[in-house]
Structure formats: structure tokens, C-alpha cells
Design a protein around this motif. Structure first.
Motif, PDB file in Angstrom:
ATOM      1  N   LEU A  83     -19.528   7.012  -4.279  1.00 52.73           N
ATOM      2  CA  LEU A  83     -20.183   8.265  -3.748  1.00 52.73           C
ATOM      3  C   LEU A  83     -19.760   8.217  -2.115  1.00 52.73           C
ATOM      4  O   LEU A  83     -19.436   9.173  -1.359  1.00 52.73           O
ATOM      5  N   ILE A  84     -19.960   7.068  -1.446  1.00 52.95           N
ATOM      6  CA  ILE A  84     -19.812   7.064  -0.023  1.00 52.95           C
ATOM      7  C   ILE A  84     -18.185   7.235   0.233  1.00 52.95           C
ATOM      8  O   ILE A  84     -17.892   7.902   1.106  1.00 52.95           O
ATOM      9  N   SER A  85     -17.382   6.590  -0.446  1.00 50.84           N
ATOM     10  CA  SER A  85     -15.932   6.543  -0.057  1.00 50.84           C
ATOM     11  C   SER A  85     -15.639   8.062  -0.413  1.00 50.84           C
ATOM     12  O   SER A  85     -14.695   8.802   0.244  1.00 50.84           O
ATOM     13  N   ASP A  86     -16.212   9.028  -1.350  1.00 48.25           N
ATOM     14  CA  ASP A  86     -15.887  10.277  -1.525  1.00 48.25           C
ATOM     15  C   ASP A  86     -16.387  11.289  -0.489  1.00 48.25           C
ATOM     16  O   ASP A  86     -15.879  11.937   0.078  1.00 48.25           O
ATOM     17  N   ALA A  87     -17.585  10.969  -0.338  1.00 48.65           N
ATOM     18  CA  ALA A  87     -18.404  12.027   0.751  1.00 48.65           C
ATOM     19  C   ALA A  87     -18.174  11.840   2.210  1.00 48.65           C
ATOM     20  O   ALA A  87     -18.304  12.544   3.110  1.00 48.65           O
ATOM     21  N   GLU A  88     -18.100  10.358   2.621  1.00 47.88           N
ATOM     22  CA  GLU A  88     -17.949   9.798   3.890  1.00 47.88           C
ATOM     23  C   GLU A  88     -19.018  10.434   4.876  1.00 47.88           C
ATOM     24  O   GLU A  88     -18.872  10.839   5.828  1.00 47.88           O
ATOM     25  N   PRO A  89     -20.308   9.866   4.432  1.00 43.83           N
ATOM     26  CA  PRO A  89     -21.427  10.195   5.274  1.00 43.83           C
ATOM     27  C   PRO A  89     -21.339   9.577   6.638  1.00 43.83           C
ATOM     28  O   PRO A  89     -20.817   8.260   6.693  1.00 43.83           O
ATOM     29  N   GLY A 100     -39.370  -3.268  -5.730  1.00 43.79           N
ATOM     30  CA  GLY A 100     -39.042  -4.660  -5.868  1.00 43.79           C
ATOM     31  C   GLY A 100     -37.661  -5.175  -5.500  1.00 43.79           C
ATOM     32  O   GLY A 100     -37.305  -6.243  -5.732  1.00 43.79           O
ATOM     33  N   ARG A 101     -36.688  -4.069  -5.328  1.00 38.58           N
ATOM     34  CA  ARG A 101     -35.240  -4.321  -5.452  1.00 38.58           C
ATOM     35  C   ARG A 101     -35.049  -3.967  -3.569  1.00 38.58           C
ATOM     36  O   ARG A 101     -35.389  -3.378  -3.111  1.00 38.58           O
ATOM     37  N   ASP A 102     -34.309  -5.276  -3.383  1.00 39.97           N
ATOM     38  CA  ASP A 102     -33.951  -5.539  -1.955  1.00 39.97           C
ATOM     39  C   ASP A 102     -32.780  -4.765  -1.476  1.00 39.97           C
ATOM     40  O   ASP A 102     -31.748  -5.412  -2.104  1.00 39.97           O
ATOM     41  N   TYR A 103     -32.243  -4.123  -0.810  1.00 39.66           N
ATOM     42  CA  TYR A 103     -31.057  -3.157  -0.468  1.00 39.66           C
ATOM     43  C   TYR A 103     -30.450  -3.586   0.658  1.00 39.66           C
ATOM     44  O   TYR A 103     -29.441  -2.965   0.948  1.00 39.66           O
ATOM     45  N   ARG A 104     -31.068  -4.714   1.262  1.00 40.81           N
ATOM     46  CA  ARG A 104     -30.402  -5.037   2.769  1.00 40.81           C
ATOM     47  C   ARG A 104     -29.197  -5.321   2.749  1.00 40.81           C
ATOM     48  O   ARG A 104     -28.377  -5.281   3.545  1.00 40.81           O
ATOM     49  N   ALA A 105     -28.693  -6.267   1.515  1.00 37.92           N
ATOM     50  CA  ALA A 105     -27.376  -6.825   1.603  1.00 37.92           C
ATOM     51  C   ALA A 105     -26.337  -5.656   0.998  1.00 37.92           C
ATOM     52  O   ALA A 105     -25.120  -5.684   1.880  1.00 37.92           O
ATOM     53  N   ASP A 106     -26.926  -4.735   0.246  1.00 37.04           N
ATOM     54  CA  ASP A 106     -26.004  -3.709   0.014  1.00 37.04           C
ATOM     55  C   ASP A 106     -25.623  -2.856   1.314  1.00 37.04           C
ATOM     56  O   ASP A 106     -24.735  -2.304   1.362  1.00 37.04           O
ATOM     57  N   LEU A 107     -26.866  -2.368   1.724  1.00 36.79           N
ATOM     58  CA  LEU A 107     -26.561  -1.616   3.245  1.00 36.79           C
ATOM     59  C   LEU A 107     -25.628  -1.992   4.131  1.00 36.79           C
ATOM     60  O   LEU A 107     -24.669  -1.279   4.390  1.00 36.79           O
ATOM     61  N   GLN A 108     -25.725  -3.551   4.330  1.00 37.31           N
ATOM     62  CA  GLN A 108     -24.966  -4.031   5.290  1.00 37.31           C
ATOM     63  C   GLN A 108     -23.243  -4.128   4.794  1.00 37.31           C
ATOM     64  O   GLN A 108     -22.579  -3.756   5.666  1.00 37.31           O
ATOM     65  N   GLN A 109     -23.261  -4.476   3.518  1.00 35.58           N
ATOM     66  CA  GLN A 109     -21.852  -4.246   2.709  1.00 35.58           C
ATOM     67  C   GLN A 109     -21.329  -3.118   3.022  1.00 35.58           C
ATOM     68  O   GLN A 109     -20.230  -2.696   3.382  1.00 35.58           O
ATOM     69  N   LEU A 110     -22.162  -2.001   2.719  1.00 30.59           N
ATOM     70  CA  LEU A 110     -21.643  -0.626   2.748  1.00 30.59           C
ATOM     71  C   LEU A 110     -21.142  -0.083   4.044  1.00 30.59           C
ATOM     72  O   LEU A 110     -20.113   0.377   4.474  1.00 30.59           O
ATOM     73  N   GLN A 111     -22.154  -0.619   5.159  1.00 29.87           N
ATOM     74  CA  GLN A 111     -21.780  -0.194   6.481  1.00 29.87           C
ATOM     75  C   GLN A 111     -20.412  -1.018   6.851  1.00 29.87           C
ATOM     76  O   GLN A 111     -19.469  -0.494   7.937  1.00 29.87           O
ATOM     77  N   ASN A 112     -20.428  -2.331   6.290  1.00 29.39           N
ATOM     78  CA  ASN A 112     -19.330  -2.928   6.769  1.00 29.39           C
ATOM     79  C   ASN A 112     -17.719  -2.413   6.350  1.00 29.39           C
ATOM     80  O   ASN A 112     -16.773  -2.814   6.783  1.00 29.39           O
ATOM     81  N   GLU A 113     -18.048  -2.133   4.827  1.00 25.01           N
ATOM     82  CA  GLU A 113     -16.824  -1.544   4.285  1.00 25.01           C
ATOM     83  C   GLU A 113     -16.373  -0.244   4.566  1.00 25.01           C
ATOM     84  O   GLU A 113     -15.063   0.213   4.491  1.00 25.01           O
ATOM     85  N   PHE A 114     -17.440   0.645   5.187  1.00 22.43           N
ATOM     86  CA  PHE A 114     -17.028   1.991   5.352  1.00 22.43           C
ATOM     87  C   PHE A 114     -17.110   2.581   7.017  1.00 22.43           C
ATOM     88  O   PHE A 114     -18.318   2.638   7.336  1.00 22.43           O
ATOM     89  N   ASN A 115     -15.981   2.631   7.527  1.00 23.07           N
ATOM     90  CA  ASN A 115     -16.129   3.139   8.802  1.00 23.07           C
ATOM     91  C   ASN A 115     -16.917   4.402   9.182  1.00 23.07           C
ATOM     92  O   ASN A 115     -17.140   4.620  10.291  1.00 23.07           O
ATOM     93  N   CYS A 116     -16.898   5.139   8.188  1.00 25.34           N
ATOM     94  CA  CYS A 116     -17.731   6.351   8.327  1.00 25.34           C
ATOM     95  C   CYS A 116     -18.980   6.451   8.696  1.00 25.34           C
ATOM     96  O   CYS A 116     -19.624   7.073   9.449  1.00 25.34           O
ATOM     97  N   ILE A 117     -19.806   5.436   8.261  1.00 30.00           N
ATOM     98  CA  ILE A 117     -21.037   5.092   8.406  1.00 30.00           C
ATOM     99  C   ILE A 117     -21.145   4.482   9.680  1.00 30.00           C
ATOM    100  O   ILE A 117     -20.962   3.200  10.110  1.00 30.00           O
ATOM    101  N   ARG A 118     -21.754   5.500  10.680  1.00 26.43           N
ATOM    102  CA  ARG A 118     -21.864   4.955  12.161  1.00 26.43           C
ATOM    103  C   ARG A 118     -23.108   4.431  12.275  1.00 26.43           C
ATOM    104  O   ARG A 118     -23.271   3.340  12.992  1.00 26.43           O
TER     105      ARG A 118
END
Length: 172
Positions: A83-89, A100-118
Motif C-alpha cells: 500500500l505504501i509503495s502504491d500510494a506513497e504517503p 498487544g501487537r508492537d508496530y515499532r519495528a514495522d514502522l521503522q522498517q517502512l520509514q527506512n524503506e520508503f523515502n516518501c515517508i518524511r
């Protein structure tokens, strides 16, 4: 907000938000978006379960001509990647913990992978990760935007402008 400022606009658990308060919250968020460089046509994503925050973010984004999209907390990392690669937020609002699910690692990974996420703006009071921005700091940055600047941006938005980007599972 003008006609019935004290009437309830949103109710969530024990929290009640009047139309006047909703307008104030939407304006503060919209100013934060402008301070972060969000403009007309930019996409803004939110990873959160149902909560007044994402409705406020939607209204704020739409009011300045940005396009809001939701990310389902049930998505796995690869689904969010698609979704992020398609929409480029350009911004991603998120709760770091959902059911109970921790998203910190996923959020960090997404920000590292996608330059669009400022920026990743953390909505809850959980410990954040190194590059995350606390929501209170995001709103505080918006205080530099004047009411005139906000109204000038809103005046450029038309009823024909897109406001919402919805992805479905394809099962319906």
C-alpha cells in the motif's frame, strides 16, 4: 461547529468531543500537516484501530487538499509495504501498540524503506523509535502556521478534489 458548537460530534468510550472541540482539533492537525510540508494531493496514512484521532486526521487532511488513507492494524508488513509503495504517503500517523501487537519495528522498517515517508507521527504515549515524532510535538510545530495561512490553503480545495484513498481486500 458554528450552529451547534456544544453538541456532541464524536463519542468514543468515555470520551465526548463537541463540534467546537472537533473543529479546534481538526484545525490544529491541519496546521501540523502544513508545517510538515503536506500540500494538496499529498497522501497521509494512518495506522490505527477505530478512534477519533483518525477521523480528525482525515478531516484535517481533506480540508487542506491532502488525501487520507487508512492502514489496517491487521495488515502484515508486506501488505503495508504494498500500500505504501502504491500510494506513497508523505506522512504516517500510527499507534505503536494495537491489541498487544508492537508496530515499532514495522514502522521503522517502512520509514527506512520508503523515502516518501518524511515523518512517522506516534499517536499514543508509548515509547517511540529514534526517527518518530511525538504527536504533541507535531501539533506544537503547527502553531507556527497562522489561521490566515490555513484558510488560504483551504480556499484552494474544491469539492471535486480527492479526499480519501481506500484499498480493499478484494473479497466483496
Amino acid at each position: 461547529a458554528d450552529k451547534t458548537p456544544d453538541a456532541e460530534a464524536l463519542v468514543f468510550e468515555q470520551r465526548r468531543i463537541s463540534y467546537q472541540d472537533l473543529q479546534r482539533l481538526v484545525d490544529a492537525c491541519a496546521k501540523g500537516l502544513l508545517a510538515a510540508g503536506v500540500g494538496k494531493g499529498d497522501r497521509v496514512a494512518t495506522l490505527s484501530p477505530p478512534h477519533p484521532d483518525y477521523f480528525i486526521q482525515f478531516l484535517a487532511a481533506a480540508s487542506i487538499g491532502a488525501i487520507w488513507m487508512g492502514l489496517n492494524p491487521k495488515y502484515q508488513l508486506d501488505e503495508s509495504r504494498y500500500l505504501i509503495s502504491d500510494a506513497e504517503p508523505v506522512l504516517l500517523f500510527a499507534r505503536t501498540q494495537v491489541d498487544g501487537r508492537d508496530y515499532r519495528a514495522d514502522l521503522q522498517q517502512l520509514q527506512n524503506e520508503f523515502n516518501c515517508i518524511r515523518q512517522v507521527i506516534v499517536l499514543n504515549q508509548d515509547a517511540t523509535f529514534a526517527t518518530a515524532v511525538d504527536c504533541a510535538a507535531f501539533i506544537k510545530a503547527g502553531e507556527l502556521i497562522t489561521d490566515h495561512d490555513l484558510e488560504t490553503q483551504r480556499a484552494q480545495v474544491t469539492a471535486a478534489d480527492p479526499a480519501l484513498l481506500v484499498y480493499t481486500s478484494g473479497t466483496t
